[in-house]
Write a protein that holds these residues in place. Structure first.
Motif, PDB file in Angstrom:
ATOM      1  N   VAL A   1      -4.527   6.297   0.120  1.00  0.00           N
ATOM      2  CA  VAL A   1      -4.072   5.539   1.282  1.00  0.00           C
ATOM      3  C   VAL A   1      -3.217   6.430   2.175  1.00  0.00           C
ATOM      4  O   VAL A   1      -2.570   7.367   1.691  1.00  0.00           O
ATOM      5  CB  VAL A   1      -3.285   4.285   0.804  1.00  0.00           C
ATOM      6  CG1 VAL A   1      -2.006   4.663   0.054  1.00  0.00           C
ATOM      7  CG2 VAL A   1      -2.988   3.337   1.945  1.00  0.00           C
TER       8      VAL A   1
ATOM      9  N   THR B   1      -6.567   2.539   3.634  1.00  0.00           N
ATOM     10  CA  THR B   1      -7.105   3.354   2.540  1.00  0.00           C
ATOM     11  C   THR B   1      -8.369   4.058   3.021  1.00  0.00           C
ATOM     12  O   THR B   1      -9.147   3.502   3.788  1.00  0.00           O
ATOM     13  CB  THR B   1      -7.439   2.537   1.275  1.00  0.00           C
ATOM     14  OG1 THR B   1      -8.512   1.631   1.563  1.00  0.00           O
ATOM     15  CG2 THR B   1      -6.229   1.757   0.781  1.00  0.00           C
TER      16      THR B   1
ATOM     17  N   PRO C   1      -6.898   2.341  -4.617  1.00  0.00           N
ATOM     18  CA  PRO C   1      -5.860   1.923  -3.659  1.00  0.00           C
ATOM     19  C   PRO C   1      -4.803   2.992  -3.399  1.00  0.00           C
ATOM     20  O   PRO C   1      -4.129   2.949  -2.381  1.00  0.00           O
ATOM     21  CB  PRO C   1      -5.250   0.683  -4.332  1.00  0.00           C
ATOM     22  CG  PRO C   1      -6.318   0.174  -5.220  1.00  0.00           C
ATOM     23  CD  PRO C   1      -7.046   1.388  -5.716  1.00  0.00           C
TER      24      PRO C   1
ATOM     25  N   GLN D   1      -0.837   0.938   7.070  1.00  0.00           N
ATOM     26  CA  GLN D   1      -1.569   1.744   6.098  1.00  0.00           C
ATOM     27  C   GLN D   1      -3.075   1.452   6.145  1.00  0.00           C
ATOM     28  O   GLN D   1      -3.484   0.315   6.418  1.00  0.00           O
ATOM     29  CB  GLN D   1      -1.076   1.421   4.679  1.00  0.00           C
ATOM     30  CG  GLN D   1       0.427   1.554   4.484  1.00  0.00           C
ATOM     31  CD  GLN D   1       0.861   2.985   4.272  1.00  0.00           C
ATOM     32  OE1 GLN D   1       0.322   3.692   3.431  1.00  0.00           O
ATOM     33  NE2 GLN D   1       1.832   3.427   5.054  1.00  0.00           N
TER      34      GLN D   1
ATOM     35  N   LEU E   1       0.831  -1.213   0.000  1.00  0.00           N
ATOM     36  CA  LEU E   1       0.000   0.000   0.000  1.00  0.00           C
ATOM     37  C   LEU E   1       0.868   1.267   0.000  1.00  0.00           C
ATOM     38  O   LEU E   1       0.534   2.251  -0.658  1.00  0.00           O
ATOM     39  CB  LEU E   1      -0.957  -0.012   1.199  1.00  0.00           C
ATOM     40  CG  LEU E   1      -2.110  -1.022   1.093  1.00  0.00           C
ATOM     41  CD1 LEU E   1      -2.842  -1.149   2.431  1.00  0.00           C
ATOM     42  CD2 LEU E   1      -3.097  -0.630  -0.006  1.00  0.00           C
TER      43      LEU E   1
END
Lengths: 477, 215
Positions: free
Chosen positions: A303, A295, A300, A293, A191
């Protein structure tokens, strides 16, 4: 002349024909099939009177539509309640039967998500070209393979010719130096990379992940990282072969044995980028800098570290970006400046081809052991990636840990990652999800997905809101 | 596959970046085992106000009046103007099937996701990548003028606007050849069957562990 990258080597080993226009015919070693993207390809073969080129290159498994509820699942294909899903799974069975393709059927112990099953069975190996009608085929690059998703026309093309017509990608190195902090996992790395380069950052590239933090990952972690290459825009992600790779492959059902094993390992040892290889682009991250992380939006790349606050549309640099953030906040029911830790999930999903392997389940179980899911959580699903993962988890007592905490322990499949079966979000519901896509409606019509690691999802389940798993674990002690 | 030579059609907007294939065709419609019939569910979650179900007759469903494709001025559109990274996410070929079934033959955007881009060519849909400023000016011209029609000339590799402007575009020669002639590339690859067999024979010597394990 500069040395070769891992991707250059894999590419070169599979070129059947190079053409003047820059395209090439590439040989495919392993073709994985599932029920959603294959029926039209088999139909195409039938209409043209064609047969699969090489049967032993193919392996099929139903995963997207299969029920994860054990009562519904116990009836096998005929027990699938949704008639449209049932027909699709049945069609895979029939097509595999008609064309003599080996299938791991719905209630076989080895069944599971195709990207969990392939490596687990040794059906995907280092050095292979691996394709499947599914974008998360990038997962198999973790083994040092050239692996990517294809469309259904290409599924038919591979079945009929054992080849693909394609063009060489550019080389990108994503290097994560240093060490990851405790509580930070491969998912957080994935991420963080996407947050850095964006969902189109890898378009046109094959990504190789390297650096100390990547080499320090287990095979499960490496698969998580390569799995999400596609969310960074790259069709494929890969990691050089080392002892961790070879130890993982040894002894698996379809892996070579005896003399063939020794021969294979000798070839696999060459599967790394040369020291003087040149990459078109290099992205560098420090492992120590990567935070857990979460979101907050509908892509995606939207984040943030768990300590962050939801961004302000007005602070975005361009009109398109302002509009994208505004629209995402509206869909997600969030407001600018809101703390990530103030977001309260309604459901929790631990599973998917990204995070449903044994290590993922152990990480989640470690967080919830001896605790209870918060009263505000409507449902917390734990869906193992395969029957083998499920059996292993049960042997370790993880199922009891989840059930005692108030979570549901399910049968293997794709489940709520894309909600093609009965597992889905209701409109407006927030989900702490270990899956890979937070697109609008992905987990159910109007559903609001927050992508996190298994440990972070488990911590959110217990706390009732997102929480930094690093301090959460300390508080619990 | 339908051949693509010169196509003239009404342009319509999909004015947001990072349109993913889940948005183009939601997952419940992927349960179909057919290749056709996805048009009524193109952009289902944006186009209708309710949740669509596979096999449902869409004619009575409540339309989202805000969604451009529901506006009379864009009825019958066959050229889609879009923004960056169009078609990202899932590899589902149902996305170009839905676009094609709806009537779109050409998509113009600053950039496309790799798998989607590739899938379009297999289905007689031409994706054209142009500089972001050029796409933006097409958007502005389209918004300003109802009935904005573009002519896409694949043999010449140009787009002709109603203002008389011509915009050149790139397309890979093999893909162009297949589109112009509506060719099935499996047939073309099978013309190299001897080369594939020869490769396979030497490859089997080099990497024997890759053969025969699954049977």
């Amino acid at each position: 002349m500069a040395g070769q990258t891992l991707y250059d080597k894999l590419w070169q080993q599979h070129v059947v024909e190079s053409r003047d226009d820059g395209t090439a015919l590439i040989y495919i070693d392993r073709h994985l099939l599932h029920e959603v993207t294959s029926p039209q390809a088999f139909e195409g073969l039938r209409l043209a009177g064609r047969k699969p080129w090489r049967l032993d290159a193919n392996l099929a498994v139903p995963d997207h539509n299969v029920p994860t509820d054990s009562a519904e699942r116990s009836g096998g294909v005929d027990g699938i309640v949704d008639p449209v899903s049932r027909l699709q799974v049945k069609t895979l069975d029939d097509n595999c039967g008609d064309f003599n393709i080996v299938e791991i059927p719905i209630n076989d112990r080895r069944q599971g998500i195709v990207h969990v099953v392939g490596p687990e069975q040794g059906a995907t190996l280092p050095g292979m070209t691996v394709v499947c009608g599914d974008s998360h085929t990038s997962t198999h690059g973790a083994l040092g393979a050239l692996a990517h998703g294809i469309g259904t026309s290409e599924v038919e093309h591979v079945l009929a010719t054992q080849c693909l017509i394609t063009r060489k990608m550019k080389n990108m190195l994503v290097r994560v130096d240093g060490k990851l902090q405790p509580g930070v996992s491969a998912k957080d790395v994935a991420l963080a990379v996407i947050g850095r380069i964006g969902t189109a950052g890898g378009t046109g590239y094959a990504i190789e992940f390297g650096g100390e933090a990547v080499r320090g990952l287990t095979m499960e972690g490496r698969m998580t990282l390569c799995n999400m290459s596609i969310e960074a825009g790259a069709r494929m992600g890969m990691i050089a072969v080392d002892d961790i790779t070879i130890d993982y492959v040894r002894g698996r059902t379809y892996a070579p044995r005896g003399e063939l094993w020794e021969q294979a390992v000798a070839a696999w040892r060459e599967l790394h980028s040369d020291a003087d290889a040149e990459f078109d682009t290099v992205i560098e991250l420090r492992g120590e800098d990567i935070q857990p992380q979460v979101t907050w939006g509908t892509s995606p790349e939207m984040v943030l570290p768990v300590g962050g606050t939801v961004p302000d549309p007005e602070a975005q640099p361009t009109a398109t970006a302002k509009e994208a953030v505004r629209r995402a906040l509206e869909y997600m029911g969030l407001s600018a400046g809101q703390k990530i830790t103030d977001i309260r999930p309604d459901r929790v999903f631990i599973g998917s081809c990204t995070n449903s392997r044994i290590e993922d389940l152990r990480a989640a179980a470690d967080v919830v052991r001896g605790k209870k899911v918060a009263a505000s959580i409507k449902q917390a699903l734990v869906v193992p990636g395969s029957g083998e993962v499920k059996a292993q988890a049960e042997a370790e007592g993880l199922d009891r840990v989840f059930i005692d905490a108030g979570m549901e322990w399910r049968e293997p499949g794709c489940s709520m990652c894309l909600a093609m079966n009965a597992d889905k979000l209701g409109a407006g519901e927030h989900c702490a999800s270990t899956s890979n896509r937070n697109f609008e409606g992905r987990q159910g019509f109007g559903g609001r997905t927050h992508l996190v690691s298994p440990a972070m999802a488990a911590a959110a389940a217990v706390a009732g809101h997102f929480v930094d798993v690093r301090t959460f674990a300390e508080d619990a002690q | 596959m339908k051949a693509f030579t010169v196509h003239s059609g009404l342009a319509a907007p999909m004015d947001r970046a990072n349109v993913d294939t889940d948005l183009i065709i939601p997952k419940q419609f992927l349960k179909s085992i057919k290749r056709s019939g996805f048009g009524p569910n193109l952009f289902d979650e944006l186009r209708y106000l309710d949740e669509g179900q596979p096999g449902q007759d869409c004619s009575g469903r409540p339309l989202n009046p805000q969604f451009p494709l529901n506006l009379p001025r864009y009825a019958g559109a066959s050229v889609l103007l879009a923004r960056e990274n169009f078609g990202c996410g899932s590899s589902r070929e149902h996305a170009p099937w839905a676009l094609e079934d709806y009537g779109f033959r050409c998509i113009i955007a600053p950039s496309f996701a790799d798998i989607f881009f590739n899938n379009c060519f297999k289905n007689g849909v031409l994706p054209i990548a142009l500089p972001a400023e050029t796409v933006d000016s097409l958007f502005q011209a389209m918004y300003a003028s109802e009935g904005y029609t573009l002519e896409i000339d694949l043999p010449e590799q140009v787009i002709r606007t109603p203002e008389g402007e011509t915009i050149a575009f790139e397309v890979e020669s093999f893909r162009k050849h297949c589109l112009l002639n509506g060719l099935d590339d499996i047939g073309l690859t099978l013309e190299s069957a001897d080369a594939i067999r020869a490769f396979e024979a030497q490859y089997r010597q080099r990497a024997p562990w890759l053969f025969g394990s699954i049977c």
